[in-house]
Design an enzyme around this catalytic site. Structure first.
Site, mmCIF file in Angstrom:
data_model
loop_
_atom_site.group_PDB
_atom_site.id
_atom_site.type_symbol
_atom_site.label_atom_id
_atom_site.label_comp_id
_atom_site.label_asym_id
_atom_site.label_seq_id
_atom_site.Cartn_x
_atom_site.Cartn_y
_atom_site.Cartn_z
ATOM 1 N N CYS A 148 0.853 -1.185 0.000
ATOM 2 C CA CYS A 148 0.000 0.000 0.000
ATOM 3 C C CYS A 148 0.885 1.229 0.000
ATOM 4 O O CYS A 148 1.518 1.545 1.009
ATOM 5 C CB CYS A 148 -0.930 0.007 1.207
ATOM 6 S SG CYS A 148 -1.996 1.454 1.200
ATOM 7 N N GLY A 149 0.934 1.921 -1.138
ATOM 8 C CA GLY A 149 1.818 3.078 -1.257
ATOM 9 C C GLY A 149 1.379 4.261 -0.426
ATOM 10 O O GLY A 149 2.211 4.939 0.198
ATOM 11 N N HIS A 150 0.067 4.552 -0.378
ATOM 12 C CA HIS A 150 -0.355 5.702 0.420
ATOM 13 C C HIS A 150 -0.058 5.456 1.902
ATOM 14 O O HIS A 150 0.279 6.395 2.641
ATOM 15 C CB HIS A 150 -1.855 5.992 0.197
ATOM 16 C CG HIS A 150 -2.777 5.343 1.181
ATOM 17 N ND1 HIS A 150 -3.275 4.061 1.010
ATOM 18 C CD2 HIS A 150 -3.283 5.779 2.354
ATOM 19 C CE1 HIS A 150 -4.061 3.756 2.028
ATOM 20 N NE2 HIS A 150 -4.084 4.778 2.867
ATOM 21 N N ASP A 313 -10.249 4.031 -3.757
ATOM 22 C CA ASP A 313 -9.083 4.763 -3.268
ATOM 23 C C ASP A 313 -9.279 6.248 -3.555
ATOM 24 O O ASP A 313 -9.512 6.650 -4.689
ATOM 25 C CB ASP A 313 -7.812 4.254 -3.951
ATOM 26 C CG ASP A 313 -6.551 4.669 -3.213
ATOM 27 O OD1 ASP A 313 -6.546 5.743 -2.577
ATOM 28 O OD2 ASP A 313 -5.564 3.916 -3.272
ATOM 29 N N GLY A 318 -0.618 4.653 -4.456
ATOM 30 C CA GLY A 318 0.836 4.554 -4.538
ATOM 31 C C GLY A 318 1.331 3.310 -5.245
ATOM 32 O O GLY A 318 2.205 3.389 -6.123
ATOM 33 N N SER A 319 0.790 2.151 -4.892
ATOM 34 C CA SER A 319 1.212 0.927 -5.578
ATOM 35 C C SER A 319 0.668 0.887 -6.996
ATOM 36 O O SER A 319 1.271 0.271 -7.887
ATOM 37 C CB SER A 319 0.763 -0.310 -4.791
ATOM 38 O OG SER A 319 -0.632 -0.269 -4.536
#
Length: 398
Positions: A148-150, A313, A318-319
């Site tokens: 999870c990028g965020h 989202d 991010g991902s």
């Protein structure tokens, strides 16, 4: 056992409200007396709320203490205390253990009445990697993500502010936080000043790659469409919303959710996902609808990600940005260190991304992607459970 009040570190994140500005006329005697009574009641309430105290709850069920943040509008609920120990020799084993034995923690924090169907969470756990500052398990409405990028952008700030990494040397403008995600080790770089986080965070991804391009799938109600599948710590299907008869910027969110979910289900039934490192990572996380602007441009490109159980989202993802950069690089539409701006059609928030170097993932040619974005704190909470509550583990409305 969790604290009966938020940890002391939380106090540094909370400040007194600034005095209201402007001028006022002199108050009459009656108004002054009324004002004094009001201030007295207010001070009494503030004193009561300042006492370390929890409402009535099941004494055998620890309170769950959390810090809430958001990155580009996408929430992150970080568990500070109250989660039982997550067993397992590796992070992926811990992920399996939590799914099998501690899923009530996810449901209590993500579901109503304490959360909502689009809430996102993180449980911090020890990592088996000596270079990692922490391990993390990601929670959402359907289960447990691999990346999870965020959340990584938010956790970078959190790790520095809560002392989970060594204090940066005096004068340092950036500090590194190594975060072990289920997909692998991710390096976050946190802007700082005076030993505290400030400004945006950037991270370097695990190797990201294109799994399949120009894949024809039959999507019920939409017909045959061509999609790409790429990996950025999690697998996503990508296609322009226009192929489904939608405008990414003006369509209703419900219509985008329905279309993306139909694509996700079609890909799951018609294409086998494979990851060269672990079958734990071999699943389609969701579908990202785009504006179709994949060729390099200095102008932002807009997308929306629908993942898990129709979860939306709020950020550019991010991902998802990682996977989309890898896809564009694979197609020859981007060069190394060519930065692009990605915009969320849900909130208008932006991330930037670029491929910084080539890499390998099994037999796949891959890239390491740098993603940048801004996270913010939103609050803290202690969540409790009463033993006679029939909805103690939460619920969703469909």
């Amino acid at each position: 056992q969790p604290p009966e009040a938020p940890p002391p570190a939380l106090n540094s994140l909370v400040s007194e409200a600034p005095p209201r500005g402007g001028t006022t006329r002199p108050a009459s005697d009656a108004e002054s007396e009324c004002g004094q009574r009001s201030r007295s009641r207010s001070q009494t309430m503030e004193s009561a709320l300042a006492v370390p105290w929890l409402p009535p709850h099941d004494p055998g069920t620890p309170a769950l203490s959390v810090v809430d943040m958001h990155t580009g509008g996408e929430p992150l609920r970080i568990v500070l205390a109250g989660c039982p120990q997550v067993a397992g020799p590796t992070l992926l084993a811990k992920r399996r253990y939590m799914r099998q034995h501690l899923d009530h923690v996810r449901r209590r924090l993500m579901f109503e009445p304490r959360g909502h169907r689009d809430m996102y969470g993180a449980v911090l756990v020890p990592s088996e990697l000596p270079e990692a500052h922490m391990g993390v398990l990601f929670l959402h409405n359907e289960g447990y993500s691999s990346m999870c990028g965020h959340a990584v952008l938010a956790l970078g700030r959190f790790a520095l502010d809560f002392g989970l990494v060594p204090a940066p040397p005096p004068g340092a403008r950036e500090t590194r936080v190594n975060i072990h995600c289920p997909c692998g080790l991710v390096a976050a770089f946190v802007e700082c000043e005076g030993g505290r986080s400030r400004g945006p965070v950037r991270f370097h991804s695990v190797p990201a790659f294109a799994l399949a391009t120009d894949l024809l799938v039959d999507v019920p109600s939409y017909g045959k469409v061509v999609v790409d599948i790429a990996y950025g710590g999690a697998f996503y299907a990508f296609l322009s919303a226009e192929k489904l008869g939608l405008d990414i910027c003006s369509a209703k969110t419900r219509d985008l959710v329905d279309a993306a979910s139909a694509v996700t289900e079609a890909v799951k039934t018609q294409f086998k996902i494979h990851h060269p490192d672990s079958e734990d990572l071999a699943f389609l996380y969701g579908t990202i609808l785009t504006d179709g602007k994949d060729a390099y441009s200095e102008e932002p490109t807009t997308n929306i990600c629908i993942f898990a159980d129709e979860q939306v989202d709020r950020s550019p993802t991010g991902s998802g940005v990682t996977a989309r950069i890898a896809l564009q690089y694979h197609k020859g539409l981007l060069e190394l260190n060519q930065a692009r701006t990605f915009k969320s059609s849900a909130t208008g928030s932006v991330f930037t991304g670029k491929a910084v170097r080539e890499a390998k993932c099994g037999d796949f040619k891959a890239v390491i992607v740098e993603v940048s974005g801004q996270a913010h704190y939103t609050g803290t909470a202690n969540f409790v459970v009463e033993d006679d509550d029939p909805l103690r583990d939460g619920f969703f409305l469909k």
